[in-house]
Design a protein around this motif. Structure first.
Motif, PDB file in Angstrom:
ATOM      1  N   SER A   1     -30.180  -8.420  -8.146  1.00  0.00           N
ATOM      2  CA  SER A   1     -29.266  -8.055  -9.229  1.00  0.00           C
ATOM      3  C   SER A   1     -29.964  -8.484 -10.516  1.00  0.00           C
ATOM      4  O   SER A   1     -30.186  -9.676 -10.736  1.00  0.00           O
ATOM      5  CB  SER A   1     -27.932  -8.791  -9.072  1.00  0.00           C
ATOM      6  N   PRO A   2     -30.383  -7.538 -11.372  1.00  0.00           N
ATOM      7  CA  PRO A   2     -31.165  -7.899 -12.554  1.00  0.00           C
ATOM      8  C   PRO A   2     -30.381  -8.779 -13.532  1.00  0.00           C
ATOM      9  O   PRO A   2     -29.145  -8.813 -13.508  1.00  0.00           O
ATOM     10  CB  PRO A   2     -31.522  -6.567 -13.187  1.00  0.00           C
ATOM     11  N   TYR A   3     -31.112  -9.459 -14.389  1.00  0.00           N
ATOM     12  CA  TYR A   3     -30.527 -10.309 -15.424  1.00  0.00           C
ATOM     13  C   TYR A   3     -29.521  -9.490 -16.238  1.00  0.00           C
ATOM     14  O   TYR A   3     -29.826  -8.376 -16.672  1.00  0.00           O
ATOM     15  CB  TYR A   3     -31.656 -10.805 -16.328  1.00  0.00           C
TER      16      TYR A   3
ATOM     17  N   PHE B   1     -28.321 -17.025  -1.116  1.00  0.00           N
ATOM     18  CA  PHE B   1     -28.442 -16.169  -2.290  1.00  0.00           C
ATOM     19  C   PHE B   1     -28.940 -17.018  -3.453  1.00  0.00           C
ATOM     20  O   PHE B   1     -28.365 -18.077  -3.728  1.00  0.00           O
ATOM     21  CB  PHE B   1     -27.071 -15.560  -2.620  1.00  0.00           C
ATOM     22  N   GLU B   2     -30.007 -16.579  -4.099  1.00  0.00           N
ATOM     23  CA  GLU B   2     -30.514 -17.296  -5.268  1.00  0.00           C
ATOM     24  C   GLU B   2     -29.836 -16.746  -6.522  1.00  0.00           C
ATOM     25  O   GLU B   2     -29.995 -15.571  -6.853  1.00  0.00           O
ATOM     26  CB  GLU B   2     -32.027 -17.138  -5.397  1.00  0.00           C
ATOM     27  N   LEU B   3     -29.077 -17.591  -7.181  1.00  0.00           N
ATOM     28  CA  LEU B   3     -28.397 -17.236  -8.417  1.00  0.00           C
ATOM     29  C   LEU B   3     -29.103 -17.951  -9.559  1.00  0.00           C
ATOM     30  O   LEU B   3     -29.260 -19.172  -9.525  1.00  0.00           O
ATOM     31  CB  LEU B   3     -26.922 -17.651  -8.355  1.00  0.00           C
ATOM     32  N   THR B   4     -29.550 -17.190 -10.550  1.00  0.00           N
ATOM     33  CA  THR B   4     -30.201 -17.762 -11.725  1.00  0.00           C
ATOM     34  C   THR B   4     -29.242 -17.635 -12.894  1.00  0.00           C
ATOM     35  O   THR B   4     -28.807 -16.530 -13.231  1.00  0.00           O
ATOM     36  CB  THR B   4     -31.533 -17.043 -12.019  1.00  0.00           C
ATOM     37  N   VAL B   5     -28.875 -18.764 -13.479  1.00  0.00           N
ATOM     38  CA  VAL B   5     -27.949 -18.793 -14.614  1.00  0.00           C
ATOM     39  C   VAL B   5     -28.657 -19.496 -15.768  1.00  0.00           C
ATOM     40  O   VAL B   5     -29.175 -20.602 -15.607  1.00  0.00           O
ATOM     41  CB  VAL B   5     -26.636 -19.538 -14.249  1.00  0.00           C
ATOM     42  N   ASN B   6     -28.705 -18.815 -16.922  1.00  0.00           N
ATOM     43  CA  ASN B   6     -29.410 -19.363 -18.091  1.00  0.00           C
ATOM     44  C   ASN B   6     -30.855 -19.739 -17.758  1.00  0.00           C
ATOM     45  O   ASN B   6     -31.369 -20.747 -18.227  1.00  0.00           O
ATOM     46  CB  ASN B   6     -28.676 -20.570 -18.667  1.00  0.00           C
ATOM     47  N   GLY B   7     -31.502 -18.945 -16.904  1.00  0.00           N
ATOM     48  CA  GLY B   7     -32.898 -19.175 -16.564  1.00  0.00           C
ATOM     49  C   GLY B   7     -33.144 -20.220 -15.495  1.00  0.00           C
ATOM     50  O   GLY B   7     -34.280 -20.482 -15.137  1.00  0.00           O
TER      51      GLY B   7
ATOM     52  N   ASN C   1     -20.161 -14.085 -20.714  1.00  0.00           N
ATOM     53  CA  ASN C   1     -21.306 -13.848 -21.602  1.00  0.00           C
ATOM     54  C   ASN C   1     -22.504 -14.752 -21.351  1.00  0.00           C
ATOM     55  O   ASN C   1     -23.342 -14.923 -22.232  1.00  0.00           O
ATOM     56  CB  ASN C   1     -20.868 -13.928 -23.063  1.00  0.00           C
ATOM     57  N   ILE C   2     -22.623 -15.327 -20.167  1.00  0.00           N
ATOM     58  CA  ILE C   2     -23.765 -16.176 -19.818  1.00  0.00           C
ATOM     59  C   ILE C   2     -24.762 -15.329 -19.022  1.00  0.00           C
ATOM     60  O   ILE C   2     -24.385 -14.722 -18.009  1.00  0.00           O
ATOM     61  CB  ILE C   2     -23.315 -17.406 -18.989  1.00  0.00           C
ATOM     62  N   PRO C   3     -26.037 -15.283 -19.432  1.00  0.00           N
ATOM     63  CA  PRO C   3     -27.031 -14.487 -18.698  1.00  0.00           C
ATOM     64  C   PRO C   3     -27.227 -15.017 -17.276  1.00  0.00           C
ATOM     65  O   PRO C   3     -27.344 -16.227 -17.074  1.00  0.00           O
ATOM     66  CB  PRO C   3     -28.317 -14.670 -19.511  1.00  0.00           C
ATOM     67  N   HIS C   4     -27.260 -14.088 -16.316  1.00  0.00           N
ATOM     68  CA  HIS C   4     -27.459 -14.457 -14.918  1.00  0.00           C
ATOM     69  C   HIS C   4     -28.042 -13.291 -14.128  1.00  0.00           C
ATOM     70  O   HIS C   4     -27.949 -12.135 -14.546  1.00  0.00           O
ATOM     71  CB  HIS C   4     -26.158 -14.967 -14.277  1.00  0.00           C
ATOM     72  N   SER C   5     -28.663 -13.635 -13.002  1.00  0.00           N
ATOM     73  CA  SER C   5     -29.225 -12.647 -12.090  1.00  0.00           C
ATOM     74  C   SER C   5     -29.149 -13.214 -10.682  1.00  0.00           C
ATOM     75  O   SER C   5     -28.801 -14.387 -10.499  1.00  0.00           O
ATOM     76  CB  SER C   5     -30.682 -12.331 -12.464  1.00  0.00           C
ATOM     77  N   GLY C   6     -29.485 -12.393  -9.695  1.00  0.00           N
ATOM     78  CA  GLY C   6     -29.417 -12.885  -8.330  1.00  0.00           C
ATOM     79  C   GLY C   6     -30.379 -12.170  -7.416  1.00  0.00           C
ATOM     80  O   GLY C   6     -30.847 -11.064  -7.707  1.00  0.00           O
TER      81      GLY C   6
END
Length: 111
Positions: free
Chosen positions: A44-46, A62-68, A84-89
């Motif tokens: 799931s893109p940023y 699942f790897e969740l990336t929040v605020n980098g 409104n916080i940037p995230h991807s997975g």
């Protein structure tokens, strides 16, 4: 049976909301509940959105990336992502997840 209250999960159509992300969506007045099955390696893109998101892993990793910052989620660890916080997975393994969004995801409702 009052079908305005009681429904069968099997009757919810599965929709591919992103490549490899197969969802059953329930929309209430205030929330969208997304039951997702994801194949290992699918990303799931940023992105950001106005919704608060609670992410729960039922099966898999699942790897969740929040605020980098990446974090591996499994059945013992969940996330609450503010609006409104940037995230991807990325699915590390085949996964089953539940995401709860507030307010309703009108974009997903339109699918």
């Amino acid at each position: 049976m009052d079908t305005s209250i009681f429904r069968y999960f099997k009757d919810i159509q599965t929709k591919e909301i992103a490549p490899g992300y197969h969802s059953k969506l329930i929309h209430t007045v205030n929330n969208t509940i997304n039951f997702i099955e994801v194949k290992a390696g699918c990303v799931s893109p940023y992105h950001t959105h106005i919704h608060e998101q609670c992410a729960f892993i039922i099966e898999g990793q699942f790897e969740l990336t929040v605020n980098g910052v990446p974090q591996i989620l499994d059945a013992g660890l969940f996330a609450v992502i503010p609006p409104n916080i940037p995230h991807s997975g990325k699915a590390i393994t085949d996964c089953k997840l539940i995401d709860i969004f507030s307010p309703v995801r009108e974009d997903l409702k339109a699918l």
